[in-house]
Design an enzyme around this catalytic site. Sequence first.
Site, short mmCIF file in Angstrom:
data_model
loop_
_atom_site.label_atom_id
_atom_site.label_comp_id
_atom_site.label_asym_id
_atom_site.label_seq_id
_atom_site.Cartn_x
_atom_site.Cartn_y
_atom_site.Cartn_z
N ARG A 297 -3.21 -7.23 -3.58
CA ARG A 297 -3.43 -8.60 -3.11
C ARG A 297 -4.10 -9.45 -4.18
O ARG A 297 -3.93 -10.67 -4.20
CB ARG A 297 -4.21 -8.58 -1.80
CG ARG A 297 -3.32 -8.12 -0.66
CD ARG A 297 -4.01 -7.90 0.66
NE ARG A 297 -3.01 -7.57 1.68
CZ ARG A 297 -3.29 -7.06 2.87
NH1 ARG A 297 -4.54 -6.82 3.21
NH2 ARG A 297 -2.32 -6.80 3.73
N TYR A 434 4.58 -12.50 1.53
CA TYR A 434 4.57 -11.03 1.51
C TYR A 434 3.18 -10.47 1.21
O TYR A 434 2.25 -11.20 0.93
CB TYR A 434 5.63 -10.46 0.59
CG TYR A 434 5.68 -10.83 -0.88
CD1 TYR A 434 4.67 -11.46 -1.54
CD2 TYR A 434 6.83 -10.48 -1.61
CE1 TYR A 434 4.75 -11.75 -2.90
CE2 TYR A 434 6.93 -10.77 -2.96
CZ TYR A 434 5.89 -11.41 -3.60
OH TYR A 434 5.99 -11.68 -4.94
N GLU A 435 3.07 -9.15 1.33
CA GLU A 435 1.78 -8.44 1.27
C GLU A 435 0.84 -8.92 2.37
O GLU A 435 -0.38 -8.93 2.22
CB GLU A 435 1.12 -8.63 -0.10
CG GLU A 435 1.88 -8.04 -1.25
CD GLU A 435 1.84 -6.51 -1.26
OE1 GLU A 435 1.03 -5.93 -0.51
OE2 GLU A 435 2.62 -5.92 -2.01
N GLY A 436 1.40 -9.32 3.51
CA GLY A 436 0.61 -9.86 4.61
C GLY A 436 0.55 -11.37 4.50
O GLY A 436 -0.02 -11.90 3.54
#
Length: 579
Positions: A297, A434-436
């Site tokens: 992140r 993306y990645e949450g």
Amino acid sequence: MSQYQAPLTDMQFNLFDLWQAPKFWQQQAALSEQLDIDTASAILEEAAKITAELIAPQAQLADQQGVKLANGVVTTPEHYKSCYQQLCDGGWTGLAGDVEYGGMGMPKTLASLYEEMMCSADIAFSLYSGLTAGACVALNQHADETTKTLYLPKLYSGEWSGTMCLTEAHAGSDLGIMRTTASPQPDGSYRISGSKIFITAGEHDLTANIIHLVLAKLPDAPAGSRGISLFLVPKFMVDAQGQLGSRNAVSCGSVEHKMGIHASASCVMNFDGAVGYLIGEPNKGLACMFTMMNYERLAMGSQGLGAAERAYQNALSYAKERLQGRTTGKDANKADPILGHADVRRMLLNIKAINEAGRSFSVYVAQQLDQAKFAGDKKAEARANLLTPVTKAFMTDRGLDACVTAQQVFGGHGYIQEWGMEQLVRDVRIAQIYEGTNGIQALDFAVRKVAADGGAALKELLSDIHQALQTAPQAELSAVLAEYQLLLEELLVQGVQDPQLLPSVACDLLDLTGYLLYGYMWQQTLTALDETKHSDDFIAAKRLTARFYFERILPKAHGLIALLRRPVNVISEFSDNLF
């Protein structure tokens, strides 16, 4: 065509002067013998050369060519293979890898600046090695020694690449309802069956093998996210000597046709009884995967910053050359550069102030990760956990803002493909998703990070900012900090009484926190300026940019504070049928 040159002077300032990373390196046995200022400078300079001369000039071509799927084989843009091989030859694919398994062992503070350069050069290209680095973090933390010895050296060397296979079509971010299964076999392996979507670099032609890290459920797994396990599934089977064997039962069903990052292979991956191996403990897969999330992140934040930096450089260059209107009054028959227009200067200063604070923040968070990793610093670990969602969400939100603003500087030309600005807008947009998604990041920050410990980790950070202001006062930052501290106490109390409060205001709270922390970055920057080290222009630019931030950007925090104090009942009272 857009150009890019790494902002080396500012990168070195952040690494060496602002956060004084070499002092920490010299205190760590794992770093002191191989890393000093000269070595770090050489690494940054070489990375700057590679990204500016090899990768960045071909980013637009890569976007136009994209990836192609034919007969289960995905091909990347023509030049990607040679570029990727040069990265491998230079050891860049294992820059932060564990030296025990062939990595270079560099700290995240240094690696984060390299990641920013790669994202400025070509986000799509950066993902192939970036996802591999993330997979290596998970394997190094949770795999057994045999697995690490077998797989990590070839992942670090770039001979093989790695993926993360989480998302399923019906599940999205709700991993607890995934359907991919893992059936135990007599030999200790598992048969993995299911389908995953949005798998970055799931299939491509850059490496000899692809190592998939797959989340799946065992037959007796508990319900929900507590029943998820992590498995290693190679594209080609690997024997005990590391030699490749037969093709595993994993294949690419399709590639997504996306808004941006066209040269990144976003795949639907089908696992049809593929052979897999358990990583870590059964039903602890989500925890294993989240080990790498702090690192990944932060890399997402680098995508926002990287795109914003390239956008700024090109908008500034254009503003100096584009002649429109009259700002000097010297010759009524001659147009002046648009840089003279107040609104253009405002746009550029907004980008510059946010970008430079973002770079400082990125290195700061990376330093927390380094202190946790190399020194076992629990306070640093807690702070990195606290700031991870802010890093991902705030930096990518501001990254898109910057790219759109830079595109605006170009006027109509910003909407035309040949200038490269619309590609930056398209490419950076995914970083918020993306990645949450950033909404999930905000929820994570407000509920799981802040409320879960009664605000303890956040209050400790706020205390550090308060102490810094005692030594080097800054009136606007002090005012925002005081209001923030009062607001935090109010939200923590009200959040207990109303469980829907924090989820309703989470995005605003994260934005407020980001603006406060960027103010802290600028306050610390001003204290680190040294006339004996830095040029007069560098110091003058930093001071004026800091002043712009405090006078023209940070005051937005007061509006967010007022908003956060307003009732949120209307959100829940608005019944579904009224939308």
